[in-house]
Design an enzyme around this catalytic site. Structure first.
Site, PDB file in Angstrom:
ATOM      1  N   SER A 205       0.837  -1.190   0.000  1.00  0.00           N
ATOM      2  CA  SER A 205       0.000   0.000   0.000  1.00  0.00           C
ATOM      3  C   SER A 205       0.885   1.259   0.000  1.00  0.00           C
ATOM      4  CB  SER A 205      -0.959  -0.048   1.200  1.00  0.00           C
ATOM      5  OG  SER A 205      -1.958   0.940   1.085  1.00  0.00           O
ATOM      6  N   ASP A 427      -8.856  -3.705  -6.622  1.00  0.00           N
ATOM      7  CA  ASP A 427      -8.405  -3.219  -5.321  1.00  0.00           C
ATOM      8  C   ASP A 427      -9.174  -1.950  -4.995  1.00  0.00           C
ATOM      9  OD1 ASP A 427      -6.919  -1.784  -3.279  1.00  0.00           O
ATOM     10  OD2 ASP A 427      -5.182  -3.034  -3.726  1.00  0.00           O
ATOM     11  N   HIS A 456      -7.420  -5.644  -0.995  1.00  0.00           N
ATOM     12  CA  HIS A 456      -6.217  -4.830  -0.824  1.00  0.00           C
ATOM     13  C   HIS A 456      -5.157  -5.688  -0.151  1.00  0.00           C
ATOM     14  CE1 HIS A 456      -3.917  -1.189  -0.612  1.00  0.00           C
ATOM     15  NE2 HIS A 456      -3.872  -1.166   0.699  1.00  0.00           N
TER      16      HIS A 456
END
Length: 487
Positions: A205, A427, A456
């Site tokens: 991320s 995502d 995610h």
């Protein structure tokens, strides 16, 4: 919130890695200490503290602490080096990540690397930052700038100004020195302190952007780089684009939930087909905008439309969250007796809010004409109703009192071909369209593995054997796929 291994305040119980003052060879001789016991802490995990400059332009000035951890390989004869786990956020802690990931990583990887974790500057057990925010300003629906029920942004403007002023007033000198460039420099000090000539790492991320910045600033110090669930590195916008991408990501991902719920219409009653489930969600959010339901223990203590939207966004991170969202919607539609809330309390989000705001605002300037935000919100609410204009709304950076100290990093193809990107096609947070921009920026340095999955987090997260094996093979052999790959 994740449980963290807490470093003892007593100097004798925690090793000090003074990377600014010692050579890598000297750093390897430093003694580590066992991390204090805590929930989820693997007994093999060791902890230490690293001193780094608060301001790298003044290396002899005030220092701050970084909390670092490791689990060493059980097979030193096979050891290649270290695998640093770069946490997401911005604002997520990472000290206890080795204890979490050692349960998931393949043995071939554990045999070859010491697994390293750290809390970024300003976070957790590293020197912390706080803006002393009012509880009203860190409710679960305030961490992202949802407009009012009617789409107005007057409260967002006032909230943004209060956050910026509080951080200027209470953030102390550290608030000015939290940025992705400085996180990359901190990572390089960790490398030096560990005595490693090169660093392998796995960023997830926001950790993909921090990892990309490190690979750009220190390309020859990278070994094997895995970037998982990739941020768009657009140097004109950076985090502003990440926020805008929620509109795209949620639209990409919501159909997975809608299909799942439609297949269970007899249990949840949300709609017999995906289109009906979508209508149910949008109608429920609108009804809750008008008349929220009491939700004792939640943050805030009512289920309004925006809290439903934020709960939905977070539920889309993993299929395992779908039953929670469906149960909440069913209760709101029928009895009104809501299940227990798992929203974090306001106090738990103080540190995260301050660190995230500082990183986003210090990386790049955001200032626009204030009136333009209302127009953007109006258009985005019509185009992407699931997120109701939140992704393009105003935030604290509009009134941030400090100019970015340095230009934003432009990720480029200059450097060794040692970067593997892995990305879900659906995502909700870092959408595929943004990840393609990261792939484009790295050029010949990288290959990309596209995984036909939602959620995610990819590697070891969703059971895709093709994607997992590709990353494991890269970490253990160093061989990139010959070309980009679909799994």
């Amino acid at each position: 919130m994740r449980n963290l291994a807490r470093l003892s305040a007593a100097g004798a119980s925690t090793a000090i890695l003074t990377a600014a003052l010692v050579t890598p060879a000297q750093a390897t001789a430093t003694t580590w200490s066992a991390c204090p016991a805590g929930s989820g802490v693997d007994p093999r995990q060791e902890c230490a503290t690293l001193q780094v400059p608060m301001d790298y332009r003044k290396p002899g000035g005030p220092a701050i602490s970084l909390a670092v951890s490791r689990i060493k390989t059980a097979k030193p004869a096979l050891r290649r080096g270290v695998l640093l786990i770069i946490p997401g956020g911005p604002g997520s802690p990472g000290l206890n990540r080795p204890s979490v990931q050692v349960k998931k990583l393949p043995q071939d990887v554990l045999d070859r690397y010491d697994i390293i974790g750290f809390d970024p500057r300003g976070v957790g057990q590293s020197s912390p930052v706080s803006c002393g925010l009012d509880a009203r300003d860190v409710s679960f629906t305030k961490l992202k700038p949802y407009p009012d029920a009617d789409g107005g942004i007057a409260e967002n403007v006032a909230w943004s100004r209060r956050i910026a002023e509080a951080c200027a007033r209470n953030g102390g000198p550290l608030i000015r020195h939290i940025s992705t460039r400085n996180e990359a420099r901190d990572i390089d000090r960790i490398r030096q302190a560990l005595g490693e000539k090169k660093l392998s790492y796995w960023g997830v991320s926001y950790g993909t952007y921090a990892g990309a910045v490190y690979a750009t600033m220190f390309p020859q110090r990278t070994d094997r780089v895995v970037l998982d669930s990739n941020d768009d590195p657009d140097p004109r916008k950076v985090a502003r684009q990440w926020l805008a991408n929620y509109a795209v990501g949620v639209e990409d991902r919501f159909p997975d939930f809608a299909a799942w719920a439609a297949a269970r219409d007899g249990e949840y009653g949300l709609g017999a087909d995906p289109a009906a489930v979508r209508r149910t969600f949008l109608d429920l959010a609108t009804a809750l905008d008008r008349k929220p339901l009491p939700w004792p223990g939640a943050n805030p203590e009512e289920l309004n439309g925006n809290l439903l939207r934020e709960t939905m966004l977070n539920a889309l991170y993993s299929d395992t969250n779908f039953p929670m969202l469906a149960t909440l919607m069913r209760a709101a539609l029928t009895t009104g007796e809501l299940p227990p809330s798992n929203t974090p309390p306001a106090a738990a989000m103080q540190n995260t809010a301050a660190h995230a705001g500082a990183t986003m605002c210090n990386d790049v300037a955001w200032q626009d004409a204030v009136g333009s935000y209302q127009q953007q919100v109006r258009r985005d609410r019509a185009a992407h109703p699931l997120t109701a204009g939140m992704p393009v709304n105003m935030g604290p950076c509009q009134f941030w009192p400090f100019e970015p100290a340095e230009p934003v990093v432009r990720v480029t193809s200059r450097g060794p071909a040692n970067v593997l990107l892995i990305q879900n096609l659906r995502d909700p947070s870092t959408p595929y369209s943004g990840a393609l921009k990261m792939r484009q920026a790295f050029g010949q340095r990288a290959r990309m593995v596209s995984v036909d999955s939602g959620g995610h987090g990819v590697y070891l997260a969703n059971g895709n054997a093709c994607g997992d094996q590709t990353v494991t093979s890269f970490l253990t052999t160093g061989n990139l796929p010959a070309r980009d790959k679909s799994c």
